[in-house]
Design a protein around this motif. Structure first.
Motif, PDB file in Angstrom:
ATOM      1  N   SER A 112      54.090 -14.427  67.279  1.00  0.00           N
ATOM      2  CA  SER A 112      52.352 -13.919  68.033  1.00  0.00           C
ATOM      3  C   SER A 112      52.189 -12.577  67.894  1.00  0.00           C
ATOM      4  N   PRO A 113      52.773 -11.849  68.303  1.00  0.00           N
ATOM      5  CA  PRO A 113      52.545 -11.074  67.681  1.00  0.00           C
ATOM      6  C   PRO A 113      52.702 -10.159  66.846  1.00  0.00           C
ATOM      7  N   ALA A 114      54.088 -10.715  65.638  1.00  0.00           N
ATOM      8  CA  ALA A 114      53.468 -10.477  64.481  1.00  0.00           C
ATOM      9  C   ALA A 114      52.123 -10.958  63.495  1.00  0.00           C
ATOM     10  N   VAL A 115      51.540 -11.750  64.171  1.00  0.00           N
ATOM     11  CA  VAL A 115      50.400 -12.752  63.631  1.00  0.00           C
ATOM     12  C   VAL A 115      49.574 -12.104  63.931  1.00  0.00           C
ATOM     13  N   THR A 116      49.841 -10.883  65.670  1.00  0.00           N
ATOM     14  CA  THR A 116      48.224 -10.062  65.964  1.00  0.00           C
ATOM     15  C   THR A 116      48.001  -9.194  64.888  1.00  0.00           C
ATOM     16  N   ALA A 117      49.395  -8.936  64.583  1.00  0.00           N
ATOM     17  CA  ALA A 117      49.296  -7.347  64.415  1.00  0.00           C
ATOM     18  C   ALA A 117      48.384  -7.349  62.799  1.00  0.00           C
ATOM     19  N   ALA A 118      48.721  -8.510  61.832  1.00  0.00           N
ATOM     20  CA  ALA A 118      48.331  -9.023  60.519  1.00  0.00           C
ATOM     21  C   ALA A 118      46.621  -9.179  61.144  1.00  0.00           C
ATOM     22  N   ASP A 124      44.031 -10.507  54.939  1.00  0.00           N
ATOM     23  CA  ASP A 124      43.135 -11.606  54.551  1.00  0.00           C
ATOM     24  C   ASP A 124      44.100 -12.851  54.685  1.00  0.00           C
ATOM     25  N   LEU A 125      45.100 -12.608  54.349  1.00  0.00           N
ATOM     26  CA  LEU A 125      46.978 -13.632  53.479  1.00  0.00           C
ATOM     27  C   LEU A 125      47.737 -12.722  54.166  1.00  0.00           C
ATOM     28  N   VAL A 126      48.992 -14.003  55.508  1.00  0.00           N
ATOM     29  CA  VAL A 126      50.332 -13.768  55.501  1.00  0.00           C
ATOM     30  C   VAL A 126      51.336 -14.588  55.028  1.00  0.00           C
ATOM     31  N   ALA A 127      52.253 -14.425  54.627  1.00  0.00           N
ATOM     32  CA  ALA A 127      53.773 -14.535  53.744  1.00  0.00           C
ATOM     33  C   ALA A 127      54.417 -14.434  54.432  1.00  0.00           C
ATOM     34  N   LEU A 128      55.771 -15.119  53.792  1.00  0.00           N
ATOM     35  CA  LEU A 128      57.099 -15.137  54.613  1.00  0.00           C
ATOM     36  C   LEU A 128      58.355 -16.325  53.760  1.00  0.00           C
ATOM     37  N   ALA A 129      58.874 -15.568  53.358  1.00  0.00           N
ATOM     38  CA  ALA A 129      60.418 -16.939  53.149  1.00  0.00           C
ATOM     39  C   ALA A 129      61.251 -16.879  54.219  1.00  0.00           C
TER      40      ALA A 129
END
Length: 390
Positions: A112-118, A124-129
């Motif tokens: 939740s806060p990680a995407v808020t930071a994005a 435009d794009l978020v990603a992770l493994a």
């Protein structure tokens, strides 16, 4: 971007140099970033949280963002389990049931806060493994924020995680093999520029998870339990929980940290091996082999953070065999009515070991963190029962 009044930025753990709230990766000194706060500005005593939301954002004073991307994560129950406590010889055994989060995992608190930071960084794009759960969670929050998302998962990730990444509107790529192959695929195959949601590369992930500790302490009338047992994979849950207790001590709500015990499957236990050696960093685990896919992390990014966190509390890092972990998850389901996943089963089994070894006993209150819903890997738990002829 609106941050909370007490947030003081992201701080380099080596030099104390401060960075913007949306910074990712390591500092200029190559060290981990941590969210820093003005603890003198926080007062939760004398009923000051009365009327606050029943979610992790109840504790917004010690979180970075004032306008989060949220699905009301957190606010999970601390469930007494007297039958389990009696079986293992512990005075009180409670399970912090993180399966009640929106996507069934404790990782919702961090994504939740990680995407808020994005979103604040105009990504435009978020990603992770991810082994699985974080990909599902990331896709959910990215969908709320109207961001494109990619999750790279190993082929052995649970079908439920893979399916729900797409259901939440995210893109998924499956890498043959195990978690390290998914990490490699992310960096080799994703050509577009992305904002990272990877644990520890995005410091808001473990900073959000610290709210588990806040809720445990508040449920215990702002006191600390005698021990907290947490499953460990990447190290982010361990580091986050200990950070939470540390901050409660800083603002004067508890007087000391509870011992925190991390638990890993014996088939992939790099943190436990490092702890046993007295090392401050883990060596890569050769030939990882455990049914507990969420914890099969042979080279955890949070090794140093988790090792120092456990040592700070006076706890230990334990290992548990897969069969004991699965049996503990099933017993918790049958006697406490909770859908505990295999990772949570690792922690329940470790609590039993602590009782057997006399580290906790009939006068102690032990809290076990169930980090995921058993429904995500119901086939694994059912197979365990079938192996017993049930």
């Amino acid at each position: 971007m609106t941050t909370t009044d007490s947030f003081r930025g992201l701080v380099c753990t080596a030099t104390d140099e401060r960075y913007d709230a949306t910074a990712t990766g390591t500092s200029d000194a190559g060290a981990r970033l941590e969210a820093a706060y003005d603890y003198d500005a926080v007062d939760w005593g004398d009923g000051r949280l009365d009327g606050a939301p029943r979610s992790m954002w109840r504790y917004a004073d010690l979180l970075a963002f004032a306008d989060p991307v949220t699905a009301d994560e957190g606010g999970t129950p601390l469930v007494p389990t007297p039958t389990l406590a009696e079986e293992v010889g512990i005075g009180r055994l409670s399970i912090k049931d993180e399966s009640r989060n929106p996507t069934g995992t404790v990782l919702d608190r961090g994504l939740s806060p990680a995407v808020t930071a994005a979103q604040a960084a105009d990504a435009d794009l978020v990603a992770l493994a991810t082994p699985g759960n974080a990909g599902q969670s990331a896709a959910s929050y990215a969908g709320i924020a109207d961001l494109r998302s990619y999750a790279f998962v190993p082929s052995r990730a649970p079908f439920s995680n893979k399916a729900m990444v797409n259901v939440h509107g995210g893109d998924m790529r499956v890498a043959g093999g195990r978690y390290p192959e998914a990490e490699t695929a992310l960096h080799e195959q994703l050509e577009s520029e992305w904002y990272t949601l990877q644990e520890f590369e995005n410091p808001h992930r473990h900073d959000g998870i610290k709210t588990v500790a806040f809720e445990i302490a508040e449920s215990c009338s702002w006191s600390r339990p005698d021990a907290v047992v947490v499953p460990a994979g990447t190290g982010e849950v361990v580091a986050g929980v200990v950070k939470g207790f540390h901050e409660l001590r800083e603002i004067g709500l508890i007087d000391a940290l509870p011992p925190v015990y991390a638990a890993q499957p014996s088939g992939c236990a790099p943190l436990a091996a490092a702890f046993e050696r007295g090392a401050d960093a883990a060596e890569p685990w050769q030939s990882p082999d455990t049914i507990v896919g969420e914890l099969e992390i042979p080279e955890p990014k949070g090794d140093q953070a988790a090792l120092s966190a456990v040592a700070e509390t006076g706890g230990e890092i334990r290992t548990v065999d897969d069969e004991d972990a699965l049996e503990s998850a099933v017993v918790a389901a049958q006697h406490a009515g909770l859908e505990v996943g295999p990772a949570g089963g690792v922690a329940v089994a470790a609590a039993g070991e602590l009782a057997t070894d006399g580290i906790v006993g009939p006068d102690d209150h032990v809290v076990v963190v169930n980090t995921e819903s058993g429904t995500k890997t119901a086939d694994v738990l059912r197979s365990h029962l079938m192996g017993k002829g049930i």
